[in-house]
Design a protein around this motif. Structure first.
Motif, mmCIF file in Angstrom:
data_model
loop_
_atom_site.group_PDB
_atom_site.id
_atom_site.type_symbol
_atom_site.label_atom_id
_atom_site.label_comp_id
_atom_site.label_asym_id
_atom_site.label_seq_id
_atom_site.Cartn_x
_atom_site.Cartn_y
_atom_site.Cartn_z
ATOM 1 N N LYS A 1 -2.870 13.128 9.922
ATOM 2 C CA LYS A 1 -2.709 11.494 10.547
ATOM 3 C C LYS A 1 -3.098 10.806 9.147
ATOM 4 O O LYS A 1 -2.140 9.578 8.996
ATOM 5 C CB LYS A 1 -3.917 11.205 11.444
ATOM 6 N N LEU A 2 -3.815 10.934 8.473
ATOM 7 C CA LEU A 2 -3.893 10.321 6.962
ATOM 8 C C LEU A 2 -2.673 10.282 6.198
ATOM 9 O O LEU A 2 -2.257 9.338 5.416
ATOM 10 C CB LEU A 2 -5.034 10.836 6.204
ATOM 11 N N TYR A 3 -1.941 11.643 5.992
ATOM 12 C CA TYR A 3 -0.706 11.612 5.502
ATOM 13 C C TYR A 3 0.452 10.852 5.859
ATOM 14 O O TYR A 3 1.128 10.314 5.115
ATOM 15 C CB TYR A 3 -0.291 13.335 5.565
ATOM 16 N N ASP A 4 0.478 10.867 7.260
ATOM 17 C CA ASP A 4 1.339 9.770 7.736
ATOM 18 C C ASP A 4 1.125 8.402 7.649
ATOM 19 O O ASP A 4 2.258 7.622 7.024
ATOM 20 C CB ASP A 4 1.629 9.853 9.226
ATOM 21 N N PRO B 1 -12.555 11.497 3.917
ATOM 22 C CA PRO B 1 -11.220 10.944 4.676
ATOM 23 C C PRO B 1 -11.104 9.574 4.671
ATOM 24 O O PRO B 1 -10.175 8.961 4.154
ATOM 25 C CB PRO B 1 -11.237 11.564 5.976
ATOM 26 N N GLY B 2 -12.229 8.896 4.793
ATOM 27 C CA GLY B 2 -12.416 7.321 4.828
ATOM 28 C C GLY B 2 -12.214 6.684 3.405
ATOM 29 O O GLY B 2 -11.896 5.359 3.434
ATOM 30 N N GLU B 3 -12.292 7.282 2.437
ATOM 31 C CA GLU B 3 -11.948 6.920 1.148
ATOM 32 C C GLU B 3 -10.813 7.197 0.622
ATOM 33 O O GLU B 3 -10.305 6.928 -0.620
ATOM 34 C CB GLU B 3 -13.053 7.408 0.049
ATOM 35 N N THR B 4 -9.917 7.812 1.505
ATOM 36 C CA THR B 4 -8.281 8.105 0.973
ATOM 37 C C THR B 4 -7.614 6.946 0.179
ATOM 38 O O THR B 4 -6.949 6.915 -0.951
ATOM 39 C CB THR B 4 -7.572 8.812 2.001
ATOM 40 N N GLY B 5 -7.806 5.746 1.155
ATOM 41 C CA GLY B 5 -6.838 4.750 0.966
ATOM 42 C C GLY B 5 -7.319 3.977 -0.295
ATOM 43 O O GLY B 5 -6.669 3.583 -1.481
ATOM 44 N N THR B 6 -8.835 3.926 -0.539
ATOM 45 C CA THR B 6 -9.091 3.444 -1.645
ATOM 46 C C THR B 6 -8.814 4.005 -3.095
ATOM 47 O O THR B 6 -8.382 3.172 -3.981
ATOM 48 C CB THR B 6 -11.001 3.292 -1.719
ATOM 49 N N LEU B 7 -9.098 5.586 -2.918
ATOM 50 C CA LEU B 7 -8.652 6.179 -4.257
ATOM 51 C C LEU B 7 -7.001 6.131 -4.390
ATOM 52 O O LEU B 7 -6.489 6.011 -5.675
ATOM 53 C CB LEU B 7 -9.110 7.742 -3.976
ATOM 54 N N ILE B 8 -6.222 6.124 -3.615
ATOM 55 C CA ILE B 8 -4.845 6.136 -3.906
ATOM 56 C C ILE B 8 -4.644 4.679 -4.402
ATOM 57 O O ILE B 8 -4.030 4.677 -5.476
ATOM 58 C CB ILE B 8 -4.057 6.091 -2.327
ATOM 59 N N ASN B 9 -5.084 3.802 -3.819
ATOM 60 C CA ASN B 9 -4.764 2.264 -4.363
ATOM 61 C C ASN B 9 -5.401 2.375 -5.937
ATOM 62 O O ASN B 9 -4.692 1.450 -6.777
ATOM 63 C CB ASN B 9 -5.437 1.248 -3.590
ATOM 64 N N LEU C 1 -1.059 14.918 0.459
ATOM 65 C CA LEU C 1 -2.536 15.521 0.258
ATOM 66 C C LEU C 1 -2.583 16.774 0.646
ATOM 67 O O LEU C 1 -1.762 17.733 1.183
ATOM 68 C CB LEU C 1 -2.918 14.795 1.718
ATOM 69 N N MET C 2 -4.038 17.422 0.217
ATOM 70 C CA MET C 2 -4.201 18.606 0.130
ATOM 71 C C MET C 2 -5.637 18.774 1.034
ATOM 72 O O MET C 2 -6.550 17.777 0.718
ATOM 73 C CB MET C 2 -4.313 19.440 -1.119
ATOM 74 N N ASP D 1 5.255 9.175 -3.356
ATOM 75 C CA ASP D 1 6.444 10.146 -2.878
ATOM 76 C C ASP D 1 5.834 11.247 -1.979
ATOM 77 O O ASP D 1 5.734 12.419 -2.598
ATOM 78 C CB ASP D 1 7.073 10.609 -4.224
ATOM 79 N N PHE D 2 5.328 10.830 -0.797
ATOM 80 C CA PHE D 2 4.637 11.871 -0.191
ATOM 81 C C PHE D 2 5.713 12.897 0.413
ATOM 82 O O PHE D 2 6.693 12.656 1.111
ATOM 83 C CB PHE D 2 4.121 11.237 0.999
ATOM 84 N N LYS D 3 5.656 14.269 -0.016
ATOM 85 C CA LYS D 3 6.359 15.292 0.373
ATOM 86 C C LYS D 3 5.796 16.487 0.696
ATOM 87 O O LYS D 3 6.164 17.353 1.083
ATOM 88 C CB LYS D 3 7.799 15.439 -0.832
ATOM 89 N N TYR D 4 4.258 16.743 0.356
ATOM 90 C CA TYR D 4 3.541 17.742 0.439
ATOM 91 C C TYR D 4 2.395 17.404 1.069
ATOM 92 O O TYR D 4 1.517 16.618 0.767
ATOM 93 C CB TYR D 4 3.228 18.338 -0.911
ATOM 94 N N LEU D 5 2.177 18.333 2.265
ATOM 95 C CA LEU D 5 0.767 18.116 3.082
ATOM 96 C C LEU D 5 0.660 19.518 2.981
ATOM 97 O O LEU D 5 1.032 20.638 3.425
ATOM 98 C CB LEU D 5 1.136 17.856 4.368
#
Ligand SMILES: *Cc1c(COP(=O)(O)O)cnc(C)c1O
Length: 220
Positions: free
Chosen positions: A171-174, A127-135, A149-150, A185-189
Motif C-alpha cells: 500500500k505504501l509502495y503504491d 511506516p508512518g515516516e516513509t513520506g517524510t524520509l522520501i521528501n 521499498l524493501m 522511479d518506483f520499480k522494485y518492491l
C-alpha cells in the motif's frame, strides 16, 4: 552440497512473471556464487560490506545488491560496486550515499527499508515516516534515485499470518510511487525470502531475496 542448479529451477518455476530473483549469497563461497551465475542468476545480494569487498573481484559479472544494514562510514567501499542499496532508513545514510555517488559522478539507486513489523526488527523506518524520509531525500540528495521499498517480514510458521504485513508495505509502495519527481522511479518492491516468497509475490512483491532455498542452510 546443495543442488544449486535444481534449486534455482524450482524457485524460478514458482515465480510470477516480472519478478526479479536476487540470490542471497552471504556466507557462501565464490565457487558457489559463480555456479549460480552459470545457472542464470543475474543479481546477487549480500548483507555485509566486508563480504562484498572480499568476493567482488572473484565473482563473475553480475549485479550486486546491498540488502543488509549499512553503516554510514562504509558507504565509500561499495558505492562503485553495487547496483541497488535496499536498506536506506535514515536521511544521514542517504546523504552519505549522495555524497559518495557525486564523487563517482553517478546516481545511486536505492530502496527505502520499511519496518512494518515494529518490535521484530531493529532496522527500517516506521511506516508512518516513509513520506517524510522520501521528501527529505528528494530535497537534499540529488544523486540518489528512489526506486521503491524493501521490507523484511517477521518470521511466521504460517506465511498467511504475515499477509497483512506485506499488504501494508504494498500500500505504501503504491502511494509513494505516485510522487511526480525525476528521482522517484518506483520499480522494485523488495519483499520475500526463502520461507515467505510465494506469499510475498501474491501480495505484490516484484523482487524476492532468496538464499537458503538456493544454496542450502548457512553455516556461520
Ligand atoms: C539473509 C537474507 C535474506 C535471505 O534469507 P533466506 O531465508 O536464506 O532466503 C533475505 N533478505 C535479507 C535482508 C537477508 O539478510
Amino acid at each position: 552440497m546443495a543442488d544449486i542448479k535444481g534449486n534455482i529451477k524450482k524457485v524460478k518455476s514458482e515465480m510470477k512473471d516480472g519478478v526479479l530473483l536476487v540470490a542471497v549469497t552471504k556466507t557462501h563461497s565464490v565457487e558457489e556464487i559463480n555456479e549460480a551465475i552459470d545457472c542464470g542468476i543475474t543479481d546477487i545480494g549480500e548483507n555485509k560490506v566486508q563480504e562484498i569487498m572480499d568476493k567482488y573481484d572473484s565473482v563473475k559479472p553480475v549485479r550486486w545488491h546491498m540488502i543488509g544494514h549499512l553503516q554510514t562510514n562504509k558507504v565509500k567501499y561499495i558505492i562503485d560496486k553495487v547496483s541497488l542499496i535496499h536498506s536506506v532508513d535514515s536521511l544521514k545514510l542517504a546523504k552519505e550515499i549522495d555524497k559518495r555517488a557525486a564523487q563517482h559522478d553517478k546516481v545511486m539507486d536505492v530502496l527505502i527499508q520499511v519496518n512494518a513489523a515494529h518490535e521484530e526488527s531493529k532496522w527500517g523506518i516506521d511506516p508512518g515516516e516513509t513520506g517524510t524520509l522520501i521528501n527529505e531525500i528528494l530535497e537534499s540528495c540529488p544523486n540518489v534515485r528512489i526506486c521503491g521499498l524493501m521490507s523484511v517480514a517477521p518470521y511466521a510458521d504460517d506465511p498467511d499470518e504475515i499477509r497483512p504485513f506485506f499488504a501494508q508495505v504494498k500500500k505504501l509502495y503504491d502511494e509513494y510511487g505516485k510522487i511526480d519527481h525525476e528521482m522517484i522511479d518506483f520499480k522494485y518492491l523488495s519483499m520475500g525470502m526463502t520461507h515467505d516468497y510465494v506469499t510475498a509475490m501474491e501480495e505484490g512483491s516484484n523482487l524476492i531475496r532468496v538464499g537458503t532455498a538456493i544454496f542450502g542452510a548457512r553455516v556461520y
